[in-house]
Write a protein that holds these residues in place. Structure first.
Motif, PDB file in Angstrom:
ATOM      1  N   ILE A  57      88.965 -75.150 -33.896  1.00 22.88           N
ATOM      2  CA  ILE A  57      87.934 -74.265 -34.535  1.00 22.88           C
ATOM      3  C   ILE A  57      88.474 -72.787 -34.553  1.00 22.88           C
ATOM      4  CG2 ILE A  57      86.287 -75.718 -33.138  1.00 22.88           C
ATOM      5  CD1 ILE A  57      85.857 -73.254 -31.008  1.00 22.88           C
ATOM      6  N   LYS A  58      87.397 -72.167 -35.376  1.00 23.50           N
ATOM      7  CA  LYS A  58      87.797 -70.526 -35.425  1.00 23.50           C
ATOM      8  C   LYS A  58      87.474 -70.034 -34.325  1.00 23.50           C
ATOM      9  CE  LYS A  58      87.085 -70.855 -40.496  1.00 23.50           C
ATOM     10  NZ  LYS A  58      86.131 -70.284 -41.348  1.00 23.50           N
ATOM     11  N   LYS A  59      88.159 -69.221 -33.915  1.00 24.14           N
ATOM     12  CA  LYS A  59      87.975 -68.124 -32.600  1.00 24.14           C
ATOM     13  C   LYS A  59      86.462 -67.497 -32.507  1.00 24.14           C
ATOM     14  CE  LYS A  59      90.194 -65.019 -29.370  1.00 24.14           C
ATOM     15  NZ  LYS A  59      91.413 -64.224 -29.267  1.00 24.14           N
ATOM     16  N   SER A  60      86.206 -67.255 -33.951  1.00 19.27           N
ATOM     17  CA  SER A  60      85.130 -66.329 -34.026  1.00 19.27           C
ATOM     18  C   SER A  60      83.747 -67.093 -34.191  1.00 19.27           C
ATOM     19  CB  SER A  60      85.238 -65.614 -35.544  1.00 19.27           C
ATOM     20  OG  SER A  60      85.219 -66.502 -36.628  1.00 19.27           O
ATOM     21  N   GLU A  61      83.726 -68.464 -34.150  1.00 17.51           N
ATOM     22  CA  GLU A  61      82.498 -69.287 -34.139  1.00 17.51           C
ATOM     23  C   GLU A  61      82.112 -69.577 -32.528  1.00 17.51           C
ATOM     24  OE1 GLU A  61      83.222 -72.746 -37.463  1.00 17.51           O
ATOM     25  OE2 GLU A  61      84.598 -72.834 -35.708  1.00 17.51           O
ATOM     26  N   SER A  62      80.411 -69.330 -32.517  1.00 17.33           N
ATOM     27  CA  SER A  62      79.803 -69.710 -31.493  1.00 17.33           C
ATOM     28  C   SER A  62      79.799 -70.953 -30.953  1.00 17.33           C
ATOM     29  CB  SER A  62      78.519 -69.239 -31.484  1.00 17.33           C
ATOM     30  OG  SER A  62      77.879 -69.871 -32.529  1.00 17.33           O
ATOM     31  N   LYS A 103      81.780 -74.667 -15.309  1.00 19.51           N
ATOM     32  CA  LYS A 103      80.737 -73.377 -14.767  1.00 19.51           C
ATOM     33  C   LYS A 103      79.685 -73.102 -15.912  1.00 19.51           C
ATOM     34  CE  LYS A 103      84.583 -70.991 -12.267  1.00 19.51           C
ATOM     35  NZ  LYS A 103      85.320 -69.808 -12.156  1.00 19.51           N
ATOM     36  N   GLN A 104      78.400 -73.067 -15.555  1.00 16.32           N
ATOM     37  CA  GLN A 104      77.456 -72.884 -16.377  1.00 16.32           C
ATOM     38  C   GLN A 104      77.173 -71.462 -16.733  1.00 16.32           C
ATOM     39  OE1 GLN A 104      73.710 -74.311 -14.878  1.00 16.32           O
ATOM     40  NE2 GLN A 104      73.098 -75.151 -16.928  1.00 16.32           N
ATOM     41  N   PRO A 105      77.654 -71.048 -18.137  1.00 17.29           N
ATOM     42  CA  PRO A 105      77.290 -69.766 -18.504  1.00 17.29           C
ATOM     43  C   PRO A 105      75.782 -69.169 -18.206  1.00 17.29           C
ATOM     44  CG  PRO A 105      78.697 -71.051 -20.060  1.00 17.29           C
ATOM     45  CD  PRO A 105      78.017 -72.156 -19.199  1.00 17.29           C
ATOM     46  N   ASP A 106      75.916 -67.929 -18.341  1.00 18.79           N
ATOM     47  CA  ASP A 106      74.556 -67.399 -18.315  1.00 18.79           C
ATOM     48  C   ASP A 106      73.863 -67.135 -19.811  1.00 18.79           C
ATOM     49  OD1 ASP A 106      74.910 -66.854 -15.721  1.00 18.79           O
ATOM     50  OD2 ASP A 106      75.804 -64.857 -15.468  1.00 18.79           O
ATOM     51  N   VAL A 107      74.309 -67.538 -20.799  1.00 23.73           N
ATOM     52  CA  VAL A 107      74.051 -67.303 -22.031  1.00 23.73           C
ATOM     53  C   VAL A 107      73.736 -68.618 -22.774  1.00 23.73           C
ATOM     54  CG1 VAL A 107      74.903 -64.871 -21.946  1.00 23.73           C
ATOM     55  CG2 VAL A 107      76.071 -66.803 -23.164  1.00 23.73           C
ATOM     56  N   GLY A 108      73.177 -68.622 -24.013  1.00 24.81           N
ATOM     57  CA  GLY A 108      72.870 -69.899 -24.594  1.00 24.81           C
ATOM     58  C   GLY A 108      73.881 -69.999 -25.503  1.00 24.81           C
ATOM     59  N   ALA A 109      73.882 -71.031 -26.183  1.00 26.96           N
ATOM     60  CA  ALA A 109      75.112 -71.557 -26.958  1.00 26.96           C
ATOM     61  C   ALA A 109      75.424 -70.681 -28.347  1.00 26.96           C
ATOM     62  CB  ALA A 109      74.939 -73.116 -27.393  1.00 26.96           C
ATOM     63  N   VAL A 110      74.338 -70.221 -28.810  1.00 28.59           N
ATOM     64  CA  VAL A 110      74.539 -69.192 -29.830  1.00 28.59           C
ATOM     65  C   VAL A 110      75.289 -67.894 -29.467  1.00 28.59           C
ATOM     66  CG1 VAL A 110      72.181 -67.797 -29.458  1.00 28.59           C
ATOM     67  CG2 VAL A 110      73.242 -68.219 -31.691  1.00 28.59           C
ATOM     68  N   GLU A 111      75.402 -67.523 -28.080  1.00 29.24           N
ATOM     69  CA  GLU A 111      75.832 -66.296 -27.611  1.00 29.24           C
ATOM     70  C   GLU A 111      77.367 -66.474 -26.980  1.00 29.24           C
ATOM     71  OE1 GLU A 111      73.287 -63.452 -25.602  1.00 29.24           O
ATOM     72  OE2 GLU A 111      71.839 -64.878 -26.307  1.00 29.24           O
ATOM     73  N   TYR A 112      77.729 -67.861 -26.730  1.00 30.63           N
ATOM     74  CA  TYR A 112      78.955 -68.333 -26.064  1.00 30.63           C
ATOM     75  C   TYR A 112      80.016 -68.383 -27.222  1.00 30.63           C
ATOM     76  CZ  TYR A 112      81.724 -69.511 -22.403  1.00 30.63           C
ATOM     77  OH  TYR A 112      83.024 -69.600 -21.321  1.00 30.63           O
ATOM     78  N   PHE A 113      81.282 -67.965 -27.049  1.00 29.73           N
ATOM     79  CA  PHE A 113      82.405 -67.932 -27.808  1.00 29.73           C
ATOM     80  C   PHE A 113      83.566 -68.526 -27.079  1.00 29.73           C
ATOM     81  CE2 PHE A 113      79.658 -64.946 -29.854  1.00 29.73           C
ATOM     82  CZ  PHE A 113      79.556 -64.927 -31.395  1.00 29.73           C
TER      83      PHE A 113
END
Length: 127
Positions: A57-62, A103-113
């Motif tokens: 994937i591209k590094k810039s994609e969420s 580990k569960q992130p503190d942000v939604g998938a749209v904000e996770y890179f």
């Protein structure tokens, strides 16, 4: 005097054209050399794995963009509610959650890179 003005205008024009050319070259180089990374996406329902993909994937994609590009995604109120036909069920309190490298992130998938080598596990379980 007129010769001097003409020469000055020509020099200025060449300078501006040269400067524009350099800027365009940098933009093209940046677009063609966008960094690619490798990630693994695992899908589980009731703790049983039903899909696993290794993706470039591209590094810039969420994470959300990665999911929308590689799976059939259903959304409800800005949250992923279905992946490839496996749907949440509010009556049974069954929802999609994701973790990255356990580990569960503190942000939604749209904000996770994602980072190179990350493993994302999406799990559809009762909460």
């Amino acid at each position: 005097m007129k010769k001097m003005i003409k020469v000055s205008l020509i020099v200025m024009l060449l300078f501006f054209l040269g400067a524009c050319g350099k800027t365009t070259d940098k933009k093209n180089t940046m677009n063609t050399s966008e960094e690619s990374i490798k990630v693994t996406i695992i899908l589980k329902e009731d703790d049983k794995e039903f899909d696993k993909k290794e993706l470039d994937i591209k590094k810039s994609e969420s994470l959300q963009t990665v999911m929308e590009t590689n799976y059939t995604i259903e959304m409800e109120k800005d949250f992923i509610s279905g992946i490839d036909g496996h749907l949440q069920d509010a009556k049974d309190s069954k929802y999609w959650l994701y973790d990255v490298n356990g580990k569960q992130p503190d942000v939604g998938a749209v904000e996770y890179f994602l980072k190179n080598g990350d493993t994302v596990t999406w799990t559809l379980n009762k909460i």
